[in-house]
Scaffold this active site. Structure first.
Site, PDB file in Angstrom:
ATOM      1  N   CYS A  43       0.854  -1.193   0.000  1.00 15.37           N
ATOM      2  CA  CYS A  43       0.000   0.000   0.000  1.00 15.37           C
ATOM      3  C   CYS A  43       0.891   1.245   0.000  1.00 15.37           C
ATOM      4  CB  CYS A  43      -0.905   0.010   1.227  1.00 15.37           C
ATOM      5  SG  CYS A  43      -2.068   1.403   1.264  1.00 15.37           S
ATOM      6  N   ASP A  45       0.434   3.760   1.691  1.00 18.63           N
ATOM      7  CA  ASP A  45       0.378   4.348   3.038  1.00 18.63           C
ATOM      8  C   ASP A  45       1.781   4.658   3.582  1.00 18.63           C
ATOM      9  OD1 ASP A  45       0.159   4.467   6.006  1.00 18.63           O
ATOM     10  OD2 ASP A  45      -1.941   3.986   5.613  1.00 18.63           O
ATOM     11  N   ARG A  47       2.917   4.802   6.397  1.00 20.91           N
ATOM     12  CA  ARG A  47       3.338   4.068   7.590  1.00 20.91           C
ATOM     13  C   ARG A  47       3.891   2.689   7.280  1.00 20.91           C
ATOM     14  NH1 ARG A  47      -2.464   4.607  10.255  1.00 20.91           N
ATOM     15  NH2 ARG A  47      -2.877   3.966   8.108  1.00 20.91           N
ATOM     16  N   HIS A  99      -1.979  -3.985   5.027  1.00 21.30           N
ATOM     17  CA  HIS A  99      -1.727  -3.519   6.393  1.00 21.30           C
ATOM     18  C   HIS A  99      -3.044  -3.237   7.092  1.00 21.30           C
ATOM     19  CE1 HIS A  99      -2.563   0.879   5.899  1.00 21.30           C
ATOM     20  NE2 HIS A  99      -2.403   0.557   4.639  1.00 21.30           N
ATOM     21  N   CYS A 102      -5.902   0.026   7.072  1.00 16.51           N
ATOM     22  CA  CYS A 102      -5.792   0.600   5.721  1.00 16.51           C
ATOM     23  C   CYS A 102      -7.068   1.379   5.406  1.00 16.51           C
ATOM     24  CB  CYS A 102      -5.609  -0.517   4.700  1.00 16.51           C
ATOM     25  SG  CYS A 102      -5.399   0.083   3.007  1.00 16.51           S
TER      26      CYS A 102
HETATM   27 CO    CO Z   1      -3.452   1.214   3.029  1.00 17.54          CO
END
Ligand code: CO
Length: 218
Positions: A43, A45, A47, A99, A102
């Site tokens: 992803c 993302d 993080r 993750h 998400c």
């Molecule tokens: Co995500």
């Protein structure tokens, strides 16, 4: 603590100097070639940084990231990355990494409208709908994490049935496709027990992995 763009450049200079001090010739070695054994499909993302989580250096993991780690059959971007990784770089492992927490998966679960990305997240809604009966039997607090896991398993299948992987396995190339999930809350990777190394094994592994996810969250 918020960082300025200048901070990023000064950090970069410190990092490059430190790498060169600790491992002289590191960057000149990278110039010649990259020979990663791993491809990471994750992803976008912020993080979930592939290298940091796994302790892999520059040159060790080939990375493709998009919103909610989706591998769409006709996505030329993802397919080109997979083809380059498999045919040119000869990676040995491809991991699809979801993750928990998400927001793409959460939006798909709720059917929330956020804009253009709704069309992208429709792929995850398809996953949700395919497993609706199983998801509805789970405690409500487990459904988002379960959909994260199910999405990973489905995307592993999508990698496996791509022409790139069908052809690679047909010519005997050794590549395994894995499904993992990352816990933003604890920093730990989970193996979803979906590791596929041949076209024949997709179906039984898929069924077992789905059962495993549901059992773990019931
Ligand atoms: Co995500």
């Amino acid at each position: 603590m918020s960082k300025t763009l200048d901070d990023l450049f000064s950090h970069n200079r410190v990092w490059a100097a430190q790498m060169e001090r600790e491992r002289p010739g590191f960057f000149t070695g990278l110039v010649k070639q990259q020979t990663p054994k791993y491809m990471w499909i994750g992803c976008s993302d912020s993080r979930v940084p592939a290298n940091q989580i796994t302790g892999l250096d520059p040159g060790e993991v080939f990375v493709h990231r998009n919103v909610a780690n989706v591998v769409v059959h006709s996505d030329l971007n993802a397919l080109s990355a997979i083809q380059f990784a498999v045919e040119r770089l000869k990676v040995e492992h491809i991991m699809v990494v979801g993750h928990y927490g998400c927001s793409g998966v959460q939006a798909a679960l709720e059917g929330a409208r956020i804009g253009l990305a709704d069309n992208w997240l429709r792929h995850i809604q398809d996953v949700r709908d395919r497993h609706r009966d199983l998801l509805e039997k789970l405690p409500e607090t487990q459904r988002a994490d379960a959909l994260c896991d199910l999405n990973v398993i489905e995307q592993v299948v999508n990698v496996c049935v791509s022409t790139v992987m069908v052809d690679a396995w047909a010519r005997g190339q050794q590549v395994s496709i894995h499904g993992w999930a990352f816990g933003v809350h604890d920093g730990l990777l989970q193996d979803l027990q979906m590791s596929v190394a041949s076209t024949d094994s997709i179906e039984p592994l898929y069924r077992a992995a789905i059962r495993g996810v549901i059992a773990a969250r019931s």
